[in-house]
Write a protein that holds these residues in place. Structure first.
Motif, PDB file in Angstrom:
ATOM      1  N   HIS A 147      -6.895   3.410  -1.391  1.00 35.73           N
ATOM      2  CA  HIS A 147      -5.998   4.432  -1.956  1.00 35.73           C
ATOM      3  C   HIS A 147      -6.061   4.556  -3.464  1.00 35.73           C
ATOM      4  N   CYS A 189      -2.306   2.975  -5.227  1.00 31.53           N
ATOM      5  CA  CYS A 189      -1.128   2.485  -4.488  1.00 31.53           C
ATOM      6  C   CYS A 189      -0.528   1.312  -5.277  1.00 31.53           C
ATOM      7  N   HIS A 218       0.809  -1.226   0.000  1.00 33.04           N
ATOM      8  CA  HIS A 218       0.000   0.000   0.000  1.00 33.04           C
ATOM      9  C   HIS A 218       0.836   1.266   0.000  1.00 33.04           C
ATOM     10  N   CYS A 273      -7.388  -0.064  -5.591  1.00 36.81           N
ATOM     11  CA  CYS A 273      -7.382  -0.288  -4.140  1.00 36.81           C
ATOM     12  C   CYS A 273      -8.560   0.466  -3.533  1.00 36.81           C
TER      13      CYS A 273
END
Ligand code: ZN
Length: 288
Positions: A173, A176, A154, A170
């Motif tokens: 995020h 990432c 991540h 993700c």
């Protein structure tokens, strides 16, 4: 004899044994509900001679801190039915045996340290790129746990929207490392199964670019003596030379060590334990 459980989000594999030459491995058991999956695991161990201890390497996030009230739990996973599940406690109580519990990737790293691509190295990392991205880290001969456990998948990466308009998948995020490089991310970006992409497809150059950027960050922060890359995506072995070359180019001679400058083929490597890496790592965890 020791027991090992490799607990993946798709399937579980169990084993009893002592080392790669002396091991009995179960058929893969699909990961359904916790109750049903644990029953299959318990049945496997009851069919075999008693073990001294069981090591569990689990998908996560997991609570691996012994002093925590939820030690041995799978915690905030988005996998339906599995959030806040006591795993180590159930196995230990049902089978009346002590257990060791760690992340799947830390456990795989431990197996590679004991029998595989990191024998004799006390500082290395193991990164898996498959349906997710995870990393196990060993520093000074010990697996790193820290506040929770490392989540190498991540880290945030620079993404040029002109070169790569895919925003990443993700749920936390978007773009990432995990959001950009997993099998499902490749599938979403290129609209075909990554397995069907030809080896000269631009997908692999972009993939190698992101992985190389991540490895530069890991090499600069952790100073590993070797980096092992496993997981389904890394079965695309054409990625290895591409990643090594971009890794060297991006570092631009800054890390002055022959391992990186002249011997990068032995610095960024595939795992040595193959398909049984996870469950062998779990046996190694039980033996610690
Ligand atoms: Zn993420």
């Amino acid at each position: 004899m020791f027991g090992g459980i490799e607990a993946g989000g798709t399937e579980f594999v169990c084993a009893v044994g002592t080392n790669p030459q002396n091991i009995v491995v179960s058929d893969p058991m699909s990961t359904t509900t916790p109750a049903e999956t644990f029953q299959k695991v318990i049945a496997f161990f009851r069919q075999h001679p008693p073990v001294k201890k069981i090591g569990i390497g689990s998908f996560g996030p997991v609570d691996i801190h012994r002093d925590s009230p939820t030690f041995g739990y799978i915690t905030t996973t988005p996998k339906p039915g599995w959030a806040n599940t006591d795993f180590a406690g159930v196995i230990s109580r049902e089978l009346g045996v002590a257990v060791e519990f760690d992340t799947d990737v830390n456990t795989a790293a431990l197996g590679e340290h004991k029998w595989g691509a990191a024998v004799g190295l006390d500082d290395f990392l193991y990164l898996t790129i498959g349906t997710g991205v995870g990393g196990g880290v060993m520093v000074n001969g010990r697996l790193v746990h820290g506040l929770i456990h490392p989540e190498l998948g991540h880290i945030l990466l620079p993404r040029d929207p002109l070169k790569d308009p895919f925003e990443g998948n993700c749920p936390f995020h978007k773009d990432c490392l995990e959001g950009l490089t997993t099998g499902p991310a490749l599938q979403k970006r290129w609209k075909v199964s990554p397995k069907t992409l030809p080896i000269d497809h631009p997908a692999w150059e972009l993939e190698a670019e992101y992985i190389a950027i991540a490895l530069v960050s890991f090499a600069c922060t952790l100073s590993p003596k070797r980096i092992i890359l496993g997981g389904g995506v890394m079965r695309q072995i054409q990625l290895f030379p591409m990643i090594r070359r971009r890794f060297q180019e991006l570092l631009n001679g800054y890390l002055q060590h022959p391992a990186i400058l002249r011997d990068v083929d032995h610095y960024i490597v595939p795992p040595a334990l193959g398909d049984h890496a996870g469950v062998l790592g779990a046996i190694a965890l039980a033996q610690q």
